[in-house]
Design an enzyme around this catalytic site. Sequence first.
Site, short mmCIF file in Angstrom:
data_model
loop_
_atom_site.label_atom_id
_atom_site.label_comp_id
_atom_site.label_asym_id
_atom_site.label_seq_id
_atom_site.Cartn_x
_atom_site.Cartn_y
_atom_site.Cartn_z
N SER A 136 77.93 43.00 -14.52
CA SER A 136 79.10 42.45 -15.18
C SER A 136 79.92 43.58 -15.79
O SER A 136 79.55 44.75 -15.68
CB SER A 136 78.66 41.48 -16.28
OG SER A 136 78.03 42.22 -17.31
N LYS A 137 81.01 43.20 -16.42
CA LYS A 137 81.92 44.20 -17.01
C LYS A 137 81.19 45.14 -17.95
O LYS A 137 81.41 46.34 -17.94
CB LYS A 137 83.02 43.48 -17.80
CG LYS A 137 84.12 42.99 -16.90
CD LYS A 137 85.47 43.07 -17.60
CE LYS A 137 86.57 42.75 -16.61
NZ LYS A 137 87.10 41.41 -16.77
N ARG A 138 80.30 44.56 -18.71
CA ARG A 138 79.63 45.39 -19.71
C ARG A 138 78.72 46.44 -19.06
O ARG A 138 78.33 47.42 -19.67
CB ARG A 138 78.90 44.46 -20.69
CG ARG A 138 77.43 44.51 -20.83
CD ARG A 138 76.92 43.33 -21.64
NE ARG A 138 76.33 42.33 -20.76
CZ ARG A 138 75.07 42.34 -20.39
NH1 ARG A 138 74.25 43.26 -20.87
NH2 ARG A 138 74.60 41.44 -19.57
#
Length: 466
Positions: free
Chosen positions: A238-240
């Site tokens: 994911s983005k994180r």
Amino acid sequence: MTVVTRFAPSPTGMLHVGGVRTALFSWLYARRMGGKFILRVEDTDRERSTDEAVRVILDGMAWLGLTADEGPYYQTQRFDRYGAVIGQMLAAGQAYHCYCTKEELEAVRAEQTARKEKPRYPGTCRHGRAPRPGVQPVVRFRNPAQGSVVVEDLVHGSVTFQNAELDDLIIARSDGTPTYNFCVVVDDWDMGVTHVIRGDDHLNNTPRQMNMLLALGAALPTYAHVPMILGPDGAKLSKRHGAVSVLQYEEEGYLPDALLNYLVRLGWAHGDQEVFTREEMIAAFDIKDVNRAASAFNPEKLLWLNQQHMMRATPATLVPHLRAQLRRIGLDCDDQALLEGIILAQRERAKTMKEMALNSRFFFAEHVEIDPKAAAKHLGGGGRETLQRVRERLAGLGGWSTEAIHGALEALAAELGAGLGKVAQPVRVAVTGAAVSPPIDVTLALLGRERTLARLDAAMAAGSGA
Ligand code: GLU
Ligand code: ZN
């Protein structure tokens, strides 16, 4: 047979490392086999596709140097063709109109769920049904009712699907627009794709696509479903975790070759080699050797590889990257020799081109901001006298080279009965503003005599309270 591969991203989200790895595998395999690589933008989902996502795909692929031999094709520009194939399949009885209403289908679905069955289309219109006033029909593919489909996947091995499990897929919606799986089939067929290399989240679509290809009389491509990339914690990337637009890696100062090197090694190995040039990757890569298990994204290793590539590249190839990073922080320099010199001097101390640019600001600044701690430590006591002496020597130096500067500073240190560091540190702080920099002789040589002397003067003036 010429190998033809394609990368077929949907511009519904930003191209990130997961997609880039799929693109890389397709590109590498085509290059390895002397084949052709196609870029195809699957933008049929008009609501979720964005121009920005298309731009990231095009710019990202260009930045990475994953050049396509054909394309970019856009599915939204091929609707006439899809419509023609649908007409042909309807005429041949390979597809049929389905007049079931939403309510009817929902009722069937509720019964199936109540019986704990997998919801599927019951085939109501499969054997012909009269048009119903007011119902705009969808078009369904007549999937074979019996037998099985075996996907001989280059990564997953042989995977069998029962036709009885595959219901009659909608290939055109009631407004006439073609659906995703159908467009992929027509495109792969028209574009002569021989090897479909894509994420293994598509493995379940494959038997349906194969049945349609068979109905159309198309040759079946070979499939290779590559595993997903997971976050370092094993969860979906994911983005994180760094699943950001691939262009952000450019911004952060990563080299395209390093990013590709990192991604090829995720789930693929060639002995214990870690660092690969593009040519080495092409020579060693085979899609069959890709691991079927998902692998985790490791930003530390990417950083390490980036520096490895910075260390191995010729300075000239890094110049455009350094220039671009300098421009980002408002510094414009087109002095090729100076930039190459800075790269050679700085690359051991920077893991990214951005870090190198930030560390190199002092070369270009009109005025250096001196770190107060460094000033207190190195410009107090006898520091300023040392600067004065250094200034005299450097002003009278015959030539301005690393060797000449080194010789002058060493001679001065010897006269003062001190180590070279005693002389070098105050100078370093005065000209760079900090206590850490490349070797002092290299630094001064790159900076030039005029700037060096001016900075020594400024540091001395600041110290005298002027
Ligand atoms: N457009 C699909 C995606 O972005 C890929 C389809 C394919 O490769 O067949 O996931
Ligand atoms: Zn129906």
